[in-house]
Enzyme design. Structure first.
Site, PDB file in Angstrom:
ATOM      1  N   GLU A   1      18.896  58.039  12.968  1.00  0.00           N
ATOM      2  CA  GLU A   1      18.661  59.180  12.163  1.00  0.00           C
ATOM      3  C   GLU A   1      19.961  58.917  10.834  1.00  0.00           C
ATOM      4  O   GLU A   1      19.519  60.005  10.072  1.00  0.00           O
ATOM      5  CB  GLU A   1      20.341  60.453  13.387  1.00  0.00           C
ATOM      6  N   THR A   2      20.452  58.078  10.900  1.00  0.00           N
ATOM      7  CA  THR A   2      20.847  58.019   9.287  1.00  0.00           C
ATOM      8  C   THR A   2      20.299  57.916   8.157  1.00  0.00           C
ATOM      9  O   THR A   2      19.441  58.400   7.500  1.00  0.00           O
ATOM     10  CB  THR A   2      22.087  57.093   9.538  1.00  0.00           C
TER      11      THR A   2
END
Length: 161
Positions: free
Chosen positions: A75-76
């Protein structure tokens, strides 16, 4: 840890955010969670985001890399790609994340590479592949972000001049 000070950003991205007085390393860092997990952003552009994360400190009770840690890495870096796609007047907010875990890892670093599947006006979807140090696939992920206009307060915590 987690400071992207050595990350490679395209010059036009650096110039765009510098003109706004935004601290690029703060904006495109792995954030507080990513920093605690040791995520290092290596390269970042709308076309490709690369980061590493240590297995040590990010394991589940059996000593294997925690699936949630892989999800945070995915997700980062997908969000960073979507944010770079949107440009300095937009923010990217994850709305869907899917992760498939293929193999366990007990030590070393894992590397995540995010590449775009779709980059539209209101959404961006990135394919993320996480591999171990032997270049074996550990996790396959897909992240879709909503890309929306920046509102007052969205950049709180990001230094501006």
């Amino acid at each position: 840890m987690g400071e992207p000070s050595t990350a490679k950003f395209p010059q036009e991205v650096i110039d765009e955010y510098a003109a706004l007085g935004v601290d690029l390393p703060a904006l495109f860092s792995a954030g507080n969670l990513g920093s605690r997990m040791g995520i290092q952003i290596i390269e970042a552009s709308p076309e490709r985001v690369v980061a590493t994360m240590p297995v040590e400190g990010n394991t589940q009770p059996y000593g294997l890399l925690h699936g949630g840690a892989s999800a945070v890495l995915a997700e980062t870096i997908g969000s960073i790609g979507a944010m770079l796609h949107g440009g300095s007047s937009k923010i990217a907010v994850g709305v869907d994340l899917n992760c498939t875990h293929h193999r366990g890892v007990r030590s070393g670093l894992v590397t995540g590479v995010a590449t775009p599947l779709h980059r539209g006006r209101s959404t961006a979807t990135y394919d993320i592949v996480i591999t171990d140090e032997q270049d074996r696939r550990v996790c396959s992920a897909r992240l879709t972000c909503m890309v929306r206009d920046m509102r007052p307060g969205d950049a709180d915590g990001v230094r501006t001049s």
